[in-house]
Design a protein around this motif. Structure first.
Motif, PDB file in Angstrom:
ATOM      1  N   ASP A 101      -0.046   9.957   9.290  1.00 14.68           N
ATOM      2  CA  ASP A 101       1.121   9.265   8.896  1.00 14.68           C
ATOM      3  C   ASP A 101       1.379   8.073   8.970  1.00 14.68           C
ATOM      4  OD1 ASP A 101       1.093   9.687  11.070  1.00 14.68           O
ATOM      5  OD2 ASP A 101       3.317  10.110  11.290  1.00 14.68           O
ATOM      6  N   ASP A 102      -0.066   7.304   9.182  1.00 16.42           N
ATOM      7  CA  ASP A 102       0.746   5.716   8.699  1.00 16.42           C
ATOM      8  C   ASP A 102       0.522   5.045   7.661  1.00 16.42           C
ATOM      9  OD1 ASP A 102       1.364   5.884  12.088  1.00 16.42           O
ATOM     10  OD2 ASP A 102      -0.603   5.108  12.134  1.00 16.42           O
ATOM     11  N   ASN A 103       1.744   4.238   7.422  1.00 14.61           N
ATOM     12  CA  ASN A 103       0.927   3.664   6.287  1.00 14.61           C
ATOM     13  C   ASN A 103       0.309   2.208   6.275  1.00 14.61           C
ATOM     14  OD1 ASN A 103       3.201   5.594   4.792  1.00 14.61           O
ATOM     15  ND2 ASN A 103       4.958   3.990   5.078  1.00 14.61           N
ATOM     16  N   ILE A 104      -0.792   2.402   5.426  1.00 13.13           N
ATOM     17  CA  ILE A 104      -1.713   1.250   5.490  1.00 13.13           C
ATOM     18  C   ILE A 104      -1.377   0.786   4.285  1.00 13.13           C
ATOM     19  CG2 ILE A 104      -3.836   0.848   6.040  1.00 13.13           C
ATOM     20  CD1 ILE A 104      -4.326   3.812   6.744  1.00 13.13           C
ATOM     21  N   THR A 105      -1.495  -0.745   4.957  1.00 19.73           N
ATOM     22  CA  THR A 105      -1.255  -2.175   4.104  1.00 19.73           C
ATOM     23  C   THR A 105      -1.943  -2.670   3.251  1.00 19.73           C
ATOM     24  OG1 THR A 105      -0.016  -3.784   5.102  1.00 19.73           O
ATOM     25  CG2 THR A 105       1.713  -1.549   3.754  1.00 19.73           C
ATOM     26  N   TYR A 106      -2.529  -3.736   2.557  1.00 19.95           N
ATOM     27  CA  TYR A 106      -2.984  -4.118   2.419  1.00 19.95           C
ATOM     28  C   TYR A 106      -2.673  -5.751   1.681  1.00 19.95           C
ATOM     29  CZ  TYR A 106      -4.393  -3.202  -2.183  1.00 19.95           C
ATOM     30  OH  TYR A 106      -4.242  -2.902  -4.001  1.00 19.95           O
ATOM     31  N   MET A 107      -3.067  -6.987   1.689  1.00 13.75           N
ATOM     32  CA  MET A 107      -2.302  -8.345   1.406  1.00 13.75           C
ATOM     33  C   MET A 107      -2.875  -7.552  -0.127  1.00 13.75           C
ATOM     34  SD  MET A 107       0.127  -9.150   2.998  1.00 13.75           S
ATOM     35  CE  MET A 107       0.536 -10.474   3.202  1.00 13.75           C
ATOM     36  N   LYS A 108      -1.964  -7.833  -1.278  1.00 10.70           N
ATOM     37  CA  LYS A 108      -2.191  -8.742  -2.380  1.00 10.70           C
ATOM     38  C   LYS A 108      -1.421  -9.810  -2.995  1.00 10.70           C
ATOM     39  CE  LYS A 108      -3.399  -6.448  -7.082  1.00 10.70           C
ATOM     40  NZ  LYS A 108      -3.110  -5.727  -8.152  1.00 10.70           N
ATOM     41  N   LYS A 111       1.306 -10.230  -0.944  1.00 14.30           N
ATOM     42  CA  LYS A 111       2.165  -9.126  -0.637  1.00 14.30           C
ATOM     43  C   LYS A 111       2.003  -7.986  -0.375  1.00 14.30           C
ATOM     44  CE  LYS A 111       4.717 -10.883  -4.289  1.00 14.30           C
ATOM     45  NZ  LYS A 111       5.997 -10.699  -6.334  1.00 14.30           N
ATOM     46  N   PRO A 112       2.266  -7.374   0.578  1.00 15.41           N
ATOM     47  CA  PRO A 112       2.149  -6.248   1.355  1.00 15.41           C
ATOM     48  C   PRO A 112       1.580  -5.154   0.086  1.00 15.41           C
ATOM     49  CG  PRO A 112       3.495  -6.919   2.137  1.00 15.41           C
ATOM     50  CD  PRO A 112       3.650  -8.125   2.107  1.00 15.41           C
ATOM     51  N   VAL A 113       0.870  -4.450   0.088  1.00 14.14           N
ATOM     52  CA  VAL A 113       0.849  -3.014  -0.554  1.00 14.14           C
ATOM     53  C   VAL A 113       0.386  -1.920  -0.018  1.00 14.14           C
ATOM     54  CG1 VAL A 113      -0.598  -2.336  -3.522  1.00 14.14           C
ATOM     55  CG2 VAL A 113       0.699  -4.767  -2.902  1.00 14.14           C
ATOM     56  N   LYS A 114       1.049  -1.103  -0.220  1.00 11.38           N
ATOM     57  CA  LYS A 114       0.531   0.354   0.145  1.00 11.38           C
ATOM     58  C   LYS A 114      -0.640   0.511  -0.130  1.00 11.38           C
ATOM     59  CE  LYS A 114       2.273   4.871   1.712  1.00 11.38           C
ATOM     60  NZ  LYS A 114       2.451   6.000   0.843  1.00 11.38           N
ATOM     61  N   LEU A 115      -1.745   1.057   0.389  1.00 11.36           N
ATOM     62  CA  LEU A 115      -2.708   1.423   0.220  1.00 11.36           C
ATOM     63  C   LEU A 115      -2.460   3.343  -0.592  1.00 11.36           C
ATOM     64  CD1 LEU A 115      -5.980   0.877   0.140  1.00 11.36           C
ATOM     65  CD2 LEU A 115      -6.230   2.006   2.205  1.00 11.36           C
ATOM     66  N   GLU A 116      -3.001   3.287  -1.627  1.00  8.48           N
ATOM     67  CA  GLU A 116      -2.932   4.692  -2.188  1.00  8.48           C
ATOM     68  C   GLU A 116      -4.712   5.457  -1.600  1.00  8.48           C
ATOM     69  OE1 GLU A 116      -0.525   6.562  -3.315  1.00  8.48           O
ATOM     70  OE2 GLU A 116       0.819   4.113  -3.747  1.00  8.48           O
TER      71      GLU A 116
END
Length: 119
Positions: A101-108, A111-116
């Motif tokens: 259930d964790d939201n995983i983000t990466y930097m683009k 800016k942090p972007v949620k990983l789909e």
């Protein structure tokens, strides 16, 4: 020239025209099928064109050899895509486990972007 001879010549030419157009249609159909297969195979090859680069990325991220790191601890990787455009990837390894259930983000672009997730 007798009339029957003229009729015979016309019939022979008509039969020849029928065979010519049948062969022409067959040739056109074969060429069309050839172009269709060439396009399909070209698309299939294009789909797998980036596989070596993806393997390099996989080996760099999961491999045991460390990547070059900067002072902040970020790892840097240069990759080329299918159009031979050079991309600079900055990786940061984190050892914390990720739950479902964790939201995983990466930097683009900073800016942090949620990983789909890929389905």
């Amino acid at each position: 020239m007798p009339a029957w001879f003229e009729v015979l010549i016309i019939v022979v030419f008509a039969i020849g025209a029928v065979f010519f157009f049948a062969k022409y249609r067959e040739t056109v159909a074969v060429l069309h099928e050839s172009e269709r297969m060439k396009t399909r195979l070209s698309n299939d090859l294009g789909r797998y064109r980036d596989v070596p680069r993806l393997r390099v990325l996989r080996d760099a991220v999961l491999g045991s050899k460390p990547l070059p790191t900067d002072d902040d601890g970020n790892e840097h990787l240069l990759l080329r895509d299918g159009d031979l455009q050079l991309h600079h990837l900055i990786l940061r390894r984190e050892s914390t486990p990720v739950g479902d259930d964790d939201n995983i983000t990466y930097m683009k672009n900073g800016k942090p972007v949620k990983l789909e997730e890929l389905e």
